[in-house]
Design an enzyme around this catalytic site. Structure first.
Site, mmCIF file in Angstrom:
data_model
loop_
_atom_site.group_PDB
_atom_site.id
_atom_site.type_symbol
_atom_site.label_atom_id
_atom_site.label_comp_id
_atom_site.label_asym_id
_atom_site.label_seq_id
_atom_site.Cartn_x
_atom_site.Cartn_y
_atom_site.Cartn_z
ATOM 1 N N GLN A 27 0.844 -1.195 0.215
ATOM 2 C CA GLN A 27 -0.097 0.042 0.030
ATOM 3 C C GLN A 27 0.847 1.341 -0.080
ATOM 4 O OE1 GLN A 27 -3.311 -0.372 -0.447
ATOM 5 N NE2 GLN A 27 -3.256 1.524 -0.888
ATOM 6 N N HIS A 73 2.350 2.981 -3.351
ATOM 7 C CA HIS A 73 1.615 3.683 -4.032
ATOM 8 C C HIS A 73 1.713 5.221 -4.370
ATOM 9 C CE1 HIS A 73 -1.390 1.012 -6.001
ATOM 10 N NE2 HIS A 73 -1.384 0.558 -4.887
ATOM 11 N N GLU A 129 -10.545 1.787 2.794
ATOM 12 C CA GLU A 129 -10.770 1.162 1.368
ATOM 13 C C GLU A 129 -10.620 -0.286 1.480
ATOM 14 O OE1 GLU A 129 -7.742 2.383 -1.305
ATOM 15 O OE2 GLU A 129 -8.787 2.132 -3.067
ATOM 16 N N HIS A 130 -9.331 -0.655 1.890
ATOM 17 C CA HIS A 130 -9.000 -2.081 1.911
ATOM 18 C C HIS A 130 -8.869 -2.661 3.504
ATOM 19 C CE1 HIS A 130 -7.147 -0.673 -1.730
ATOM 20 N NE2 HIS A 130 -7.635 -1.594 -2.298
ATOM 21 N N ASP A 135 -5.986 -6.540 -6.236
ATOM 22 C CA ASP A 135 -5.680 -5.371 -7.014
ATOM 23 C C ASP A 135 -5.386 -5.686 -8.623
ATOM 24 O OD1 ASP A 135 -5.326 -3.452 -4.842
ATOM 25 O OD2 ASP A 135 -3.356 -3.943 -4.438
ATOM 26 N N HIS A 173 -52.278 18.841 -9.503
ATOM 27 C CA HIS A 173 -52.095 17.192 -9.397
ATOM 28 C C HIS A 173 -53.443 16.760 -9.392
ATOM 29 C CE1 HIS A 173 -47.964 18.661 -9.112
ATOM 30 N NE2 HIS A 173 -47.370 17.361 -9.250
#
Lengths: 435, 435
Positions: free
Chosen positions: B260, B263, B327-328, B361, B420
Site C-alpha cells: 500500500q 503507491h 478502502e482495503h 488489485d 395534481h
C-alpha cells in the site's frame, strides 16, 4: 395567445435545437455560495446554538431545542387522509420490496472464493422542506426505502412551523413509519448539522431530500468535503416531457402539463407532437384549466419558458425525448406501450392516457425522487439500493494462492509496483518451501 | 527506530482517537482549483486545439491529433504478460458477470402495473493515467464491467508517451477488450474534453478512472456543472487497515503494508493489533523489506504518517476498523472468517493469511476501484451497476385509475397541489361519466 411557444423541430438549426432543449442555468450566484458556506462554518463552530439562532432568523420562530419530542397523543387527523396515506404506503412498500440487491458468492478460480454483500447505510438523514403544505409524499418516498433497506438509524429534519411545532400529518407519518429521531430545523443550517453533527444531532452518513437553492447548495458543499457527508443526487427544478398525437386527449395532456408547472416557476414542461391540431387544442385547454388553479401565477410563469415542439412523426418525438432525458416522460400517444423499448433516457415513464404523472408522484408505487436536469442520462432515481452499499470479500486458500501468484507477480511488475509483487512472492515461496 | 508510530488505543482521549484515524486534508489549494477551471474553460472555448496545446505543455509532446489510430499490427508483447492479462480478464469477468441488476414488474394494485428496468450508460469515458508504467489493471477494472453492462460506446483517454505513442500493452488490452475509440490526452484537459466534447471527441455521459490532483479536481468541477458530466466517485489516496494478532506472520503483514505504502506518499496504512509483540515484529520486518524496494522513498514517506494501534482485543480492533471505514481491510488474525459478519464499513475485505491485497488489485475477480477517505460508509466500489442506470415505468388501466384516484386527489390536496389533484379527477370523472 398560445401559452406554449411552438417550434417546428426540422426548421431549427442544430444550435437552435440545442437551445430549445436547454435547461435554465442552475448555478447559484456567488453570494448564495458564500452565505451557505458561512452558515456551514457557523454550525461547525457553534453547533446547536448556531442552528437555533439561524432558525430564529430564517424561520422566525424561537424554539428551546432542536430535538423534537413527540406528544403522548397525536393530534386528530382526517380519516380519509389517513386511509390515503395507508394506501400510498402499501403501494410504495410493495414496489420497493422488489428491489433489495442480492449478495452472491463465486469461486473465480479453484481456491479463490469471492463474494459481495450489500449492507444498509447505518445512519441516514431525511430532509423534508417546510412551507405552508408539508411534503408528505417525499417523507414516504424516502423513509419507506430506508426502512426496507433496514437502515438502523433514520433521522428526519424539517423546519418548525411558525408555532415551533411539527405538522400533525408529518407527526402521524413519522410515527407510522417508525421514525423516532426528529429535529426541528431547516435550510442550509439543517444540512450542516446533519453533515457535521452538533451536541444534540449526531452526524449522518448520507443526506436525502429536496430543498430550495440554499439547501441544494449546502448539500453540494458538504458532499465535496471528505469530512462532510454523501448526498442522494444533484437536484434541479422538476420537469416533464409529454409525447402526444391526434388520438391524445388535450384536456388530459394540459392537466398533466399544469401539474408539473404548478410546482415551481422554474419547472420545465415540454410537449412534443407530430400533430399541430393537438398542440393547438392543448394550448386552448391550458388557458381554460389555468384559470381554475390556486397556483396559477406560478404555473403561468413556468409555462412562459416552456414550449411545444412540432415533429414529423412519433419516432422523431422519441428521439427528442432521449436527447432531453426528462425526469418524467408521459407517453400519451396511440399504442404508447409499443415504443417503450425505445425509451433510453428518462427518470420515470407514464404509459397511456390513464397513467397520470400524479399517480406516480403520490401512490402508485415507484419512487418520485428522480434525476432532473438531464441527469437521467447517468443517474437512477432513488431506490432501496440508494440506502445500501456493497462490500466485496475474498478468501484465498494456499492452493488458490499458488495458482494465481505468478499472474499477479507478472502484472504488478509490469506496473512497476514491486512491493505488490513481493507480497505475493513471499507467500508463494513460503508455500513452495513447505511442499 | 520503529517505522510505524505506536499508540495504545485506550490511553488516547476521544479527540486523540479521532485524530489518529483522520485522513490527510484532501482539498486542493485555491491555485489548483483556478488552474483547473482555466483549463476547462480553454477546452470549452477552443476544443481540440486547446487540448493539443496543453498536451504539448504538460506532456511535453506534440501530436497532430487527439484521436488515436491503432496500427495494423500490434507490437510484440511478452507472452507471459499476455497470459497473465488473460487470466486476470477471465477472473474479473467471472466475478462481474454475477452483478447484472435484474428488471422486475409488479402490479401494486389491480390495474396499476409498475416495472423497473436497467439500461447501460450509452457513452462512458475511461481515464487511464500515464507515467512510466501504465495502469493495465485499472483499464481492466473499468472496461470489463462497462462491457458486461453492455455500454455501446466506451471511450478511453490516456496521455501520449514522450514519443506521442500509446503504450504497447495498453494497445493489446484495448484491442482485446474491444475498445475502439481512443484519444491521446491526459490531465484536466482530457477530463474537460470528455465532459464537454470537442470537434473530434464527443461528450460522454460519465467519466471513470483515477488520476492526480488535477484530474480529480477537474472531475469534481465537471460533475458539479449540470452541463458537464457524471463521475464515478470521489477519490482520495489509497489506504489499507490490517488487523493482526500473535498468530499473524509479521513478514506477510509488513509486505501488505508496504504494497500500500509504495503507491503514493499520501497513502495511508494502519496496523491494528492487540499484540505489541506482533507490532514490534512487523516494524522490524518493515525495516528489512523496505531496503529491497525500488520505490522505498515513496513508501518511507507514506509510512512516516502511518501508525500502529495497540488494542485490548480483536473486537476493539474491529470497532476501530468500522470507525475508520478503510478502502482495503485485511483480516490477518486467527479465525479471521469468524468476524467477517461484523465488518460494517470497508471497501473490500481480504480474509486470512493467503488473501494478499495484491491478488485483488490485479486478478482475483472483485473490482479494485473502491471508496477511499471513509466514503466506504456511504459508497460502494465500482461494479457493473456503476455503468448502468434504472428507469421506472407505470401503466395504469381505467380500473386502476378508478381504484387509486381518490387516494391521490386527497394526498395532492393535502400538499396544496391542486393541479395534481385535478389531473386525476378529470380522468376519474371522464370514466365515471362513461360508466
Amino acid at each position: 395567445m398560445s401559452l406554449l411557444k411552438i417550434y417546428q423541430w426540422k426548421e431549427l438549426s442544430p444550435k437552435e435545437q440545442k437551445i430549445c432543449l436547454a435547461r435554465a442555468k442552475a448555478n447559484p450566484d456567488t453570494n448564495i455560495k458564500q452565505n451557505v458556506s458561512d452558515i456551514i462554518q457557523a454550525v461547525q463552530n457553534q453547533g446547536d446554538s448556531a442552528v437555533l439562532k439561524l432558525t430564529a432568523k430564517f424561520d422566525k420562530v424561537k424554539i428551546p431545542q432542536l430535538k423534537y419530542s413527540p406528544p403522548e397523543h397525536l393530534p386528530p387527523i382526517d380519516s380519509q387522509l389517513i386511509q390515503s396515506l395507508q394506501t400510498a404506503i402499501q403501494n410504495i412498500s410493495k414496489f420497493h420490496s422488489q428491489q433489495i440487491p442480492q449478495p452472491f458468492q463465486i469461486e473465480t478460480s479453484p481456491g479463490i472464493i469471492c463474494h459481495k454483500k450489500y449492507q444498509p447505510l447505518q445512519r441516514v438523514g431525511i430532509y423534508i422542506p417546510g412551507g405552508t403544505a408539508p411534503l408528505l409524499s417525499t417523507l414516504m418516498m424516502l423513509a419507506i426505502p430506508a426502512k426496507i433497506a433496514n437502515c438502523p438509524e433514520i433521522v428526519m429534519v424539517t423546519p418548525p412551523s411558525p408555532e415551533g411545532e411539527l405538522n400533525p400529518v408529518i407527526q402521524w407519518l413519522a410515527k407510522t413509519l417508525s421514525i423516532n429521531e426528529i429535529y426541528l430545523c431547516g435550510g442550509a443550517q439543517a444540512i450542516a448539522a446533519l453533515a457535521y453533527g452538533t451536541e444534540s444531532l449526531q452526524k449522518v452518513d448520507k443526506i436525502f431530500g429536496p430543498g430550495n437553492t440554499y439547501v441544494t447548495e449546502a448539500k453540494i458543499q458538504v458532499s465535496l468535503d471528505p469530512m462532510g457527508t454523501a448526498i442522494d443526487m444533484p437536484a434541479g427544478p422538476s420537469e416533464v416531457l409529454i409525447i402526444a398525437d391526434d388520438t391524445s386527449r388535450p384536456d388530459f395532456v394540459a392537466a398533466d402539463l399544469l401539474s408539473q408547472a404548478e410546482h415551481d416557476e422554474l419547472s420545465q414542461v415540454i410537449l412534443v407532437s407530430p400533430s399541430s391540431q393537438l398542440i393547438h387544442n392543448v394550448n386552448q385547454e391550458l388557458q381554460k384549466q389555468l384559470t381554475q388553479l390556486p397556483r396559477r401565477d406560478i404555473a403561468t410563469q413556468a409555462l412562459s419558458s416552456s414550449r411545444a415542439l412540432l415533429t414529423e412523426d412519433i419516432s422523431q418525438a422519441l428521439h427528442i425525448s432521449n436527447l432531453y432525458a426528462p425526469e418524467h416522460l408521459i407517453l400519451a400517444q396511440k399504442d404508447a406501450v409499443k415504443i417503450v423499448p425505445q425509451v433510453i433516457h428518462a427518470g420515470s415513464v407514464f404509459i397511456g392516457p390513464w397513467s397520470s404523472e400524479s399517480l406516480g408522484d403520490y401512490a402508485s408505487g415507484p419512487n418520485h425522487v428522480l434525476p432532473t436536469y438531464g441527469f437521467a442520462r447517468s443517474h437512477s432515481g432513488i431506490g432501496v439500493e440508494s440506502f445500501m452499499k456493497s462490500t466485496t470479500f475474498q478468501e484465498v486458500t494456499p492452493q488458490g494462492l499458488l495458482q494465481i501468484a505468478q499472474t499477479v507477480e507478472c502484472l504488478a511488475e509490469a506496473e512497476g509496483l514491486i512491493a505488490h509483487a513481493r507480497s505475493v512472492k513471499l507467500r508463494r515461496e513460503k508455500l513452495q518451501g513447505n511442499l
